[in-house]
Design an enzyme around this catalytic site. Structure first.
Site, PDB file in Angstrom:
ATOM      1  CB  CYS A  50      -0.092   0.169   7.350  1.00 55.96           C
ATOM      2  SG  CYS A  50      -1.106  -0.880   8.410  1.00 55.96           S
TER       3      CYS A  50
ATOM      4  CG  HIS B  63       1.756  -0.476   2.169  1.00 54.24           C
ATOM      5  ND1 HIS B  63       2.118  -1.197   1.051  1.00 54.24           N
ATOM      6  CD2 HIS B  63       1.608  -1.380   3.166  1.00 54.24           C
ATOM      7  CE1 HIS B  63       2.169  -2.491   1.372  1.00 54.24           C
ATOM      8  NE2 HIS B  63       1.872  -2.625   2.643  1.00 54.24           N
TER       9      HIS B  63
ATOM     10  CB  CYS C  93     -28.563 -13.476  -3.829  1.00 54.82           C
ATOM     11  SG  CYS C  93     -27.279 -14.340  -2.925  1.00 54.82           S
TER      12      CYS C  93
ATOM     13  CB  CYS D 139       0.494  -6.872   6.120  1.00 55.75           C
ATOM     14  SG  CYS D 139       0.811  -6.340   4.435  1.00 55.75           S
TER      15      CYS D 139
END
Lengths: 150, 267
Positions: free
Chosen positions: B183, B187, B82, B228
């Protein structure tokens, strides 16, 4: 409850009555914001209902609800209302509809419909075409919840 | 007369109690709260926060160090590291963690840090791509994002990114799985409430890759999405997929202004 909320509720109720036949779940009739008849024609068993209520792969009700009489069980959630005395506030038919499909009353609720087989988005293979609880389990949980009087 | 005085005293006690409760609720979270946006840090237990706060205790730092080593490790047919092109990461990577995912014009799609690293590896280094949640990928992403540590999240959601943002937002609000939850039901609607033994957070992405005590290692945001999705009994998408890229952009936008915390520590 605002007028708008009632209107939404009424609309949702109408669609539920229709979709019950479409989804292939045993048919049930919604009237007066309640399902008055047992889904199985039989009375529920509160002892088995308590087991299903607690089972984390079945009802898992404590994930979201506090029940003071179950203090010996750890970790009651706060997502839904506490269920203490709920059977003194609602009739059996009203509670049955809440377990079967709470979205009939509040279309934006987080509460899963425990007796609905399809019409979902991207269900995991193992759960495809199945409801969270079967009809007798709904009746059993209901019989247990009916013991939660003030 | 006596009784009346008692009642009044009672009212007084209630009136006094209310402001003190409110003071307690309005805890000062410093940089971890911006308006009503709260980092997962503010929902974590004090012990967990203490682990994150101490660079020597924070196990995620081991992956940052691994990434630092990889940064100057030559790999692939082109015999490059890199560093060969990007020199000093603290200089060249300093805004990456706070601004990704970005729309990459040369490939015509949204790209996050993981996918950008693999594109660099295959196209420029002529090296094999890394698996999404492999030790090397987690190390490199953690190292790169660490260069933006403390910077406020600032993702671009207009222009070419706009359709991706809209897709992500749609995903966020779409019910899925047998439990039929989006979601937002956890949340947004229930952030701060206990679900079983856990406090639901706002699901912010500013700390990823996050070291999860449950995983005993860091994991990507996409791995968390998969977890989730499976919890609501929905079929997850692949890590690095377009669906999760779009969702990542929307989630990062939700945390706009929160500091990059990589590597965060959560339960």
């Amino acid at each position: 409850m605002s007028i708008k909320r009632i209107a939404v509720g009424a609309f949702a109720l109408a669609t539920v009555a229709a979709s019950a036949t479409l989804t292939g779940a045993a048919e049930y009739k919604v009237e007066d914001e309640a399902i008055k008849a047992s889904l199985t024609g039989k009375a529920g068993d509160p002892d088995n209902g308590k087991k299903v209520f607690l089972n984390r792969k079945k009802g898992n009700c404590l994930a979201c609800h506090v029940v003071s009489s179950l203090k010996d069980q750890p970790f009651h959630g706060q997502v839904g209302p506490p269920l203490d005395g709920t059977a003194s506030r609602w009739s059996e038919g009203e509670l049955r509809l809440r377990i079967v499909n709470a979205k009939a009353l509040n279309e934006d609720t987080i509460m899963p419909a425990f007796y609905r087989k399809d019409g979902f988005h991207r269900v995991l293979k193992n759960f495809k075409g199945k409801s969270v609880l079967n009809a007798q389990e709904v009746e059993d949980v209901l019989a247990y919840v009916m013991t939660m009087k003030e | 007369m006596k009784r009346k005085a008692l009642v009044l005293a009672g009212v007084g006690a209630v009136a006094l109690a209310v402001p003190s409760v409110m003071t307690f609720a309005a805890e000062d979270w410093g940089q971890y709260q911006v308006g009503d946006k709260r980092s997962g840090y503010t929902f974590a237990k004090a012990e967990t926060r203490a682990i994150q706060d101490d660079d020597f205790e924070n196990p995620g730092m081991l992956w940052v160090e691994h990434g630092e080593e990889l940064w100057e490790t030559v790999d692939g047919e082109a015999q490059k590291s890199c560093k060969s092109c990007h020199a000093d990461a603290s200089d060249t990577m300093k805004n990456v963690g706070s601004t990704y995912p970005v729309f990459a014009k040369d490939i015509g799609k949204l790209e996050n840090v993981e996918n950008r690293i693999n594109r660099c590896r295959t196209d420029n280094m002529k090296a094999k791509p890394w698996k999404y949640d492999s030790r090397n990928m987690l190390g490199m992403v953690s190292y790169v994002k660490r260069q933006s540590f403390g910077q406020p999240m600032n993702v671009k959601v207009d222009g070419d990114a706009a359709p991706w943002f809209e897709k992500g937002k749609e995903f966020y609000n779409q019910r899925r799985g047998q439990l039929d939850m989006a979601c937002k039901h956890c949340h947004v609607d229930n952030a701060g409430n206990m679900i079983r033994a856990n406090t639901l957070s706002q699901g912010q992405g500013n700390g990823f890759p996050t070291y999860r005590l449950k995983w005993q290692k860091p994991g990507s945001l996409h791995r968390r999405f998969r977890g989730c999705n499976k919890q609501v009994r929905a079929t997850p998408y692949k890590t690095g997929s377009d669906e999760y890229l779009a969702l990542e952009l929307y989630v990062m936008y939700r945390g706009q202004g929160l500091p990059v915390e990589t590597p965060a520590v959560r339960n």
